[in-house]
Design a protein around this motif. Structure first.
Motif, mmCIF file in Angstrom:
data_model
loop_
_atom_site.group_PDB
_atom_site.id
_atom_site.type_symbol
_atom_site.label_atom_id
_atom_site.label_comp_id
_atom_site.label_asym_id
_atom_site.label_seq_id
_atom_site.Cartn_x
_atom_site.Cartn_y
_atom_site.Cartn_z
ATOM 1 N N GLY A 35 -4.784 -44.353 -78.790
ATOM 2 C CA GLY A 35 -5.629 -43.259 -78.404
ATOM 3 C C GLY A 35 -5.767 -43.310 -76.614
ATOM 4 O O GLY A 35 -5.045 -43.952 -76.162
ATOM 5 N N TRP A 36 -6.310 -42.355 -76.328
ATOM 6 C CA TRP A 36 -6.414 -41.946 -74.756
ATOM 7 C C TRP A 36 -7.810 -42.014 -74.376
ATOM 8 O O TRP A 36 -8.748 -41.551 -75.372
ATOM 9 C CB TRP A 36 -5.713 -40.462 -74.252
ATOM 10 C CG TRP A 36 -4.291 -40.542 -74.532
ATOM 11 C CD1 TRP A 36 -3.651 -40.009 -75.145
ATOM 12 C CD2 TRP A 36 -3.473 -41.213 -73.498
ATOM 13 N NE1 TRP A 36 -2.319 -40.091 -75.084
ATOM 14 C CE2 TRP A 36 -2.049 -40.827 -73.943
ATOM 15 C CE3 TRP A 36 -3.811 -41.784 -72.187
ATOM 16 C CZ2 TRP A 36 -0.907 -41.153 -73.124
ATOM 17 C CZ3 TRP A 36 -2.391 -42.226 -71.604
ATOM 18 C CH2 TRP A 36 -1.197 -41.853 -72.000
ATOM 19 N N PHE A 37 -7.931 -42.812 -73.216
ATOM 20 C CA PHE A 37 -9.556 -42.902 -72.813
ATOM 21 C C PHE A 37 -9.360 -42.595 -71.326
ATOM 22 O O PHE A 37 -8.321 -42.681 -70.694
ATOM 23 C CB PHE A 37 -10.013 -44.470 -73.080
ATOM 24 C CG PHE A 37 -10.154 -44.882 -74.613
ATOM 25 C CD1 PHE A 37 -8.957 -45.124 -75.296
ATOM 26 C CD2 PHE A 37 -11.243 -44.885 -75.213
ATOM 27 C CE1 PHE A 37 -9.152 -45.407 -76.789
ATOM 28 C CE2 PHE A 37 -11.601 -45.097 -76.324
ATOM 29 C CZ PHE A 37 -10.455 -45.475 -77.389
ATOM 30 N N ARG A 38 -10.470 -42.410 -70.801
ATOM 31 C CA ARG A 38 -10.446 -42.342 -69.353
ATOM 32 C C ARG A 38 -11.826 -42.644 -68.845
ATOM 33 O O ARG A 38 -12.976 -43.168 -69.193
ATOM 34 C CB ARG A 38 -10.602 -40.599 -69.260
ATOM 35 C CG ARG A 38 -11.688 -39.933 -69.483
ATOM 36 C CD ARG A 38 -11.405 -38.473 -69.477
ATOM 37 N NE ARG A 38 -12.408 -37.607 -69.836
ATOM 38 C CZ ARG A 38 -12.672 -36.087 -69.816
ATOM 39 N NH1 ARG A 38 -11.556 -35.562 -69.551
ATOM 40 N NH2 ARG A 38 -13.685 -35.463 -70.368
ATOM 41 N N GLU A 39 -11.568 -43.178 -67.413
ATOM 42 C CA GLU A 39 -12.632 -43.732 -66.745
ATOM 43 C C GLU A 39 -13.023 -43.191 -65.326
ATOM 44 O O GLU A 39 -12.178 -43.222 -64.723
ATOM 45 C CB GLU A 39 -12.331 -45.065 -66.498
ATOM 46 C CG GLU A 39 -13.754 -45.979 -66.118
ATOM 47 C CD GLU A 39 -13.698 -47.352 -66.147
ATOM 48 O OE1 GLU A 39 -12.678 -47.910 -67.187
ATOM 49 O OE2 GLU A 39 -14.052 -48.266 -65.192
ATOM 50 N N GLU A 43 -18.455 -44.249 -63.833
ATOM 51 C CA GLU A 43 -18.949 -44.012 -65.342
ATOM 52 C C GLU A 43 -18.086 -45.124 -66.146
ATOM 53 O O GLU A 43 -17.356 -45.701 -65.772
ATOM 54 C CB GLU A 43 -18.354 -42.676 -65.589
ATOM 55 C CG GLU A 43 -18.755 -41.321 -64.657
ATOM 56 C CD GLU A 43 -20.239 -41.174 -64.986
ATOM 57 O OE1 GLU A 43 -20.901 -40.563 -64.056
ATOM 58 O OE2 GLU A 43 -20.874 -41.426 -66.206
ATOM 59 N N GLN A 44 -18.731 -44.839 -67.399
ATOM 60 C CA GLN A 44 -18.199 -45.965 -68.535
ATOM 61 C C GLN A 44 -16.861 -45.119 -69.047
ATOM 62 O O GLN A 44 -16.695 -44.151 -68.838
ATOM 63 C CB GLN A 44 -19.194 -45.922 -69.690
ATOM 64 C CG GLN A 44 -20.258 -46.804 -69.464
ATOM 65 C CD GLN A 44 -20.960 -47.155 -70.936
ATOM 66 O OE1 GLN A 44 -21.931 -46.427 -71.309
ATOM 67 N NE2 GLN A 44 -20.676 -48.265 -71.635
ATOM 68 N N ARG A 45 -16.202 -46.241 -69.288
ATOM 69 C CA ARG A 45 -14.888 -45.627 -69.832
ATOM 70 C C ARG A 45 -14.914 -44.691 -71.387
ATOM 71 O O ARG A 45 -15.902 -45.464 -72.187
ATOM 72 C CB ARG A 45 -14.013 -46.722 -70.384
ATOM 73 C CG ARG A 45 -12.314 -46.366 -70.631
ATOM 74 C CD ARG A 45 -11.562 -47.637 -70.770
ATOM 75 N NE ARG A 45 -11.388 -48.289 -69.311
ATOM 76 C CZ ARG A 45 -10.616 -49.301 -69.224
ATOM 77 N NH1 ARG A 45 -9.650 -49.712 -70.170
ATOM 78 N NH2 ARG A 45 -10.314 -49.668 -67.982
ATOM 79 N N GLU A 46 -14.511 -43.967 -71.394
ATOM 80 C CA GLU A 46 -14.912 -42.835 -72.642
ATOM 81 C C GLU A 46 -13.680 -42.510 -73.329
ATOM 82 O O GLU A 46 -12.593 -42.252 -72.901
ATOM 83 C CB GLU A 46 -15.510 -41.737 -72.371
ATOM 84 C CG GLU A 46 -14.804 -40.555 -71.260
ATOM 85 C CD GLU A 46 -15.736 -39.282 -71.002
ATOM 86 O OE1 GLU A 46 -16.751 -39.318 -71.385
ATOM 87 O OE2 GLU A 46 -15.213 -38.353 -70.414
ATOM 88 N N ALA A 110 -17.535 -42.935 -79.451
ATOM 89 C CA ALA A 110 -18.974 -43.627 -78.935
ATOM 90 C C ALA A 110 -18.594 -44.402 -77.663
ATOM 91 O O ALA A 110 -17.687 -45.102 -77.683
ATOM 92 C CB ALA A 110 -19.284 -44.514 -79.922
ATOM 93 N N LEU A 111 -19.513 -44.493 -76.619
ATOM 94 C CA LEU A 111 -19.330 -45.109 -75.613
ATOM 95 C C LEU A 111 -19.936 -46.768 -75.947
ATOM 96 O O LEU A 111 -20.583 -46.838 -77.116
ATOM 97 C CB LEU A 111 -20.376 -44.796 -74.530
ATOM 98 C CG LEU A 111 -19.970 -43.484 -73.897
ATOM 99 C CD1 LEU A 111 -21.241 -43.101 -72.878
ATOM 100 C CD2 LEU A 111 -18.759 -43.383 -72.855
ATOM 101 N N GLY A 112 -19.371 -47.660 -75.210
ATOM 102 C CA GLY A 112 -19.841 -48.883 -75.488
ATOM 103 C C GLY A 112 -18.944 -49.833 -76.415
ATOM 104 O O GLY A 112 -18.968 -50.975 -76.371
#
Length: 130
Positions: A35-39, A43-46, A110-112
């Motif tokens: 997957g790809w995530f961004r930060e 902000e939290q990484r999402e 989901a965050l976290g």
């Protein structure tokens, strides 16, 4: 121990496009998802998008219709085509891999949960100016 290496970030004006790549090497999983995530700063990484070995993809609502995740299983490469970029897409983008596909799918939405994923790349900066 495997390695994920992203490339393709850069700066673009709003409405422009960028393509990210993530090359995976040294992994021995029989099955996994990526997957790809961004930060963004402060902000939290999402999650952004995820894909399984069969090519089934999921996206967060904010990128649906604009981003496309894909993979080349022969080249062990994950891609993210980003079109119609917006300033709010500005972030460091990370690719991730985990054999626990259900967990990765949950992390996309989901965050976290993102810190629990097993493997991460070093990140690549995407900056979108208005």
């Amino acid at each position: 121990q495997g390695q994920l290496v992203e490339s393709g970030g850069g700066s673009v004006q709003a409405g422009g496009s960028l393509s990210l790549s993530c090359v995976a090497s040294g992994f021995t999983y029989h099955s996994y998802c990526m997957g790809w995530f961004r930060e963004a700063p402060g902000e939290q990484r999402e999650g952004v998008a995820g894909i399984d070995k069969d090519g089934s993809a999921i996206y967060v609502d904010s990128v649906k219709g604009r981003f496309t995740i894909s993979q080349d299983n022969v080249k062990n490469t994950l891609y993210l085509q980003m079109n119609n970029l917006k300033p709010e897409d500005t972030a460091v983008y990370y690719c991730a891999m985990d054999p626990r596909c259900a967990l990765l799918a949950t992390a996309i939405q989901a965050l976290g949960i993102t810190p629990s994923l097993k493997h991460w790349g070093q990140g690549t900066q995407v900056t979108v100016s208005s």
